[in-house]
Design a protein around this motif. Structure first.
Motif, PDB file in Angstrom:
ATOM      1  N   MET B  67       0.803  -1.222   0.000  1.00  0.00           N
ATOM      2  CA  MET B  67       0.000   0.000   0.000  1.00  0.00           C
ATOM      3  C   MET B  67       0.841   1.280   0.000  1.00  0.00           C
ATOM      4  SD  MET B  67      -3.161  -0.782  -0.393  1.00  0.00           S
ATOM      5  CE  MET B  67      -4.236   0.503   0.241  1.00  0.00           C
ATOM      6  N   VAL B  68       2.157   1.117   0.199  1.00  0.00           N
ATOM      7  CA  VAL B  68       3.068   2.259   0.058  1.00  0.00           C
ATOM      8  C   VAL B  68       2.936   2.886  -1.333  1.00  0.00           C
ATOM      9  CG1 VAL B  68       5.003   0.811  -0.720  1.00  0.00           C
ATOM     10  CG2 VAL B  68       5.468   3.011   0.407  1.00  0.00           C
ATOM     11  N   GLY B  69       2.482   2.106  -2.303  1.00  0.00           N
ATOM     12  CA  GLY B  69       2.313   2.602  -3.670  1.00  0.00           C
ATOM     13  C   GLY B  69       0.901   3.046  -4.000  1.00  0.00           C
ATOM     14  N   SER B  70       0.080   3.243  -2.979  1.00  0.00           N
ATOM     15  CA  SER B  70      -1.326   3.626  -3.201  1.00  0.00           C
ATOM     16  C   SER B  70      -1.534   5.111  -2.938  1.00  0.00           C
ATOM     17  CB  SER B  70      -2.231   2.824  -2.264  1.00  0.00           C
ATOM     18  OG  SER B  70      -2.122   3.340  -0.946  1.00  0.00           O
ATOM     19  N   ASN B  71      -2.776   5.558  -3.094  1.00  0.00           N
ATOM     20  CA  ASN B  71      -3.083   6.975  -2.863  1.00  0.00           C
ATOM     21  C   ASN B  71      -3.058   7.342  -1.376  1.00  0.00           C
ATOM     22  OD1 ASN B  71      -5.380   5.702  -2.086  1.00  0.00           O
ATOM     23  ND2 ASN B  71      -6.777   6.870  -3.405  1.00  0.00           N
ATOM     24  N   ILE B  72      -2.923   6.355  -0.486  1.00  0.00           N
ATOM     25  CA  ILE B  72      -2.695   6.677   0.928  1.00  0.00           C
ATOM     26  C   ILE B  72      -1.237   6.413   1.294  1.00  0.00           C
ATOM     27  CG2 ILE B  72      -5.077   6.237   1.658  1.00  0.00           C
ATOM     28  CD1 ILE B  72      -3.917   3.535   2.891  1.00  0.00           C
ATOM     29  N   GLY B  73      -0.371   6.153   0.284  1.00  0.00           N
ATOM     30  CA  GLY B  73       1.023   5.779   0.551  1.00  0.00           C
ATOM     31  C   GLY B  73       2.005   6.906   0.291  1.00  0.00           C
ATOM     32  N   TRP B  74       3.164   6.515  -0.193  1.00  0.00           N
ATOM     33  CA  TRP B  74       4.239   7.486  -0.427  1.00  0.00           C
ATOM     34  C   TRP B  74       4.087   8.103  -1.816  1.00  0.00           C
ATOM     35  CZ3 TRP B  74      10.023   5.964   0.834  1.00  0.00           C
ATOM     36  CH2 TRP B  74      10.815   7.106   0.734  1.00  0.00           C
ATOM     37  N   GLN B  75       3.946   7.238  -2.803  1.00  0.00           N
ATOM     38  CA  GLN B  75       3.728   7.726  -4.172  1.00  0.00           C
ATOM     39  C   GLN B  75       2.692   6.806  -4.815  1.00  0.00           C
ATOM     40  OE1 GLN B  75       6.496   8.009  -8.061  1.00  0.00           O
ATOM     41  NE2 GLN B  75       7.102   9.352  -6.380  1.00  0.00           N
ATOM     42  N   ASN B  76       1.687   7.403  -5.462  1.00  0.00           N
ATOM     43  CA  ASN B  76       0.612   6.619  -6.064  1.00  0.00           C
ATOM     44  C   ASN B  76       1.079   6.028  -7.396  1.00  0.00           C
ATOM     45  OD1 ASN B  76      -1.816   5.450  -6.637  1.00  0.00           O
ATOM     46  ND2 ASN B  76      -3.006   7.347  -6.627  1.00  0.00           N
ATOM     47  N   VAL B  77       1.443   4.764  -7.395  1.00  0.00           N
ATOM     48  CA  VAL B  77       1.944   4.092  -8.587  1.00  0.00           C
ATOM     49  C   VAL B  77       0.758   3.455  -9.312  1.00  0.00           C
ATOM     50  CG1 VAL B  77       3.590   2.390  -9.452  1.00  0.00           C
ATOM     51  CG2 VAL B  77       4.011   3.532  -7.249  1.00  0.00           C
TER      52      VAL B  77
END
Lengths: 312, 312
Positions: B67-77
């Motif tokens: 989830m680090v790559g989600s819209n609640i994470g660090w960068q939205n991948v």
């Protein structure tokens, strides 16, 4: 004056509604905290609320229904086994005196439901008997009644008796999913659903018995991620999905009764309207009866004196 | 020394697990707060945690999944569309530099699931590719993989690619029902289920696709009221009901794949054991692979340099 005065009340988990009656007339109403939300004992809470009524009319008898008769209530009244008609249920009431006032608590009902599991209700039986009192045609023949709510009940009536019933925790499900799940936690309070999303959800819910409800739920979230749903639409869709799933279950469990005649819906206007929409989609007939009126009618009917007077 | 040192991490909603690697060896591990539980930014949180590692080994590259790559994470991948193999997924990673350190975040996957709805995953794809790396037989032919958890995933592999998958929010359901519902709120934490109640629930769950899950749930409560279940048994029964319902759904959705071979289970030992019990009841074959090992293997495989070295 005063001999025909009595108080009836529906004391559920989340709220208390009291009615001051003079025979068939309701003189005044009061609201109070549910049995699950009390800061004082049920006795203290009740007598504090009705103090003005007692001052004016004296110690009129009080009849209560709902969770007040459970193990989290005032007195744990054993469940009456189905089948139960109004007089049988009345005979199962608990009677006692508190602060010089006669108190009566209506028993709840238990049965083995159509899927072979134990089932219970407290309060809805009073609404069902109230509906029978108000709509005489429900007292003869066989009828299917649906009471949507926190714990939606589906009940089968036969010649004036509740023969068996079934609980689906639809409202509670919706509530905890919108409050505590990532599925639709930003849906906001669903005071008015978004119609298209609700109907889309209902269609899915009606199909959702195979593979299964849980395999359709994640769409509530994924369509927000993909931008197809706003949070409010997701909530409406979820509401439709759950009600659709419930109605599909009702149709599967009570197919014969559904085919014979209209299903009687007892509930709030908003909730009954949603169920009627889904009945339409499912090809079922429904007739809505106001939930508020059935509570008072049921309590008037079931209280000992009234029951005796009515010769039931 | 130092050129083969890198850091990989699984940063989900509820926790962060970091691994300091020297080529194929894991030198040290660290745990931190999940992306949904941060008190500082992801960048601050991460660099504070790995400060001792950076002091000793310098600014080694970092690869993260979940989830680090989600819209609640660090960068939205953005999600990579299925079908996706390891190299395709690797090509969809985000790369950037923070505090002089190369950061790579693995993309999640999206697909239209077997029921026609959009579906998404972030982190599980890394476990699946890790499992393929550890168990070469999964890289050829067709396989069904089940990853039980908060949002259980069922994924279909074909010749080394994830072709499509499906989410059932089993763990989240169990969690919110035991925490917030009257159905099983005193069940306590289910660290060890009560076996008989679990199996009884699983049998019911396997049958529960008709009428539907919600029509079987209230038994969780009614059997406590009638004294047939303790609170702990009710929780175990509920766990069985939900897993049984999920497995019945998996069988209904992926019937052909279930029939062909063993279903690969990736998860914690305790949860995989429960699913294996229910597979048995359902007449399905299952093989469990440790979830912990697949994460690190997947991250090692998917990080850019490693992928290039492996010629994938």
């Amino acid at each position: 004056m005063g001999h025909s005065i009595f108080i009836v009340g529906d004391w559920g988990t989340s709220r208390l509604r009291l009615f001051l009656c003079d025979g068939g007339k309701t003189l005044e109403t009061l609201e109070g905290p549910g049995i699950g939300k009390l800061s004082a004992s049920p006795e203290e809470t009740l007598f504090e609320l009705i103090a003005p009524w007692q001052e004016q009319y004296g110690k009129s008898p009080i009849t209560l229904t709902g969770m007040v008769g459970s193990n989290i209530g005032w007195q744990n009244v054993p469940y009456k086994h189905c089948p139960a008609d109004a007089s049988g249920l009345n005979g199962a009431s608990a009677h006692f005196t508190a602060r010089g006032t006669e108190i009566e608590i209506i028993a709840g009902l238990t049965c083995t439901n159509a899927l072979g599991s134990p089932d219970v209700m407290r309060g809805e039986e009073t609404q069902v008997f109230g509906a029978m009192h108000l709509h005489g045609e429900l007292r003869t023949g066989r009828h299917l009644v649906c009471l949507p709510g926190t714990h939606t009940k589906w009940a089968v009536l036969d010649e004036g008796a509740i023969t068996h019933f079934h609980t689906a925790p639809v409202g509670e499900f919706f509530d905890i999913l919108t409050k505590h799940s990532v599925l639709a936690k930003d849906a906001g309070p669903i005071t008015a659903v978004e119609p298209d999303a609700f109907i889309a959800g209902a269609r899915k819910g009606l199909e959702a018995t195979q593979p299964g409800l849980m395999h359709y739920l994640f769409e509530t979230r994924s369509k927000q991620i993909t931008g197809e749903f706003t949070a409010h639409q997701a909530g409406s869709w979820l509401s439709g999905l759950l009600i659709g799933h419930d109605v599909a279950g009702g149709r599967a469990i009570y197919g014969e009764d559904c085919a014979v005649g209209s299903i009687t819906l007892i509930g709030t206007e908003a909730l009954a309207a949603l169920y009627l929409d889904v009945f339409d989609l499912a090809g079922l007939d429904g007739v809505a009866i106001s939930g508020g009126a059935t509570v008072v009618a049921g309590l008037r009917l079931l209280r000992s004196k009234e029951t005796a007077d009515a010769g039931l």
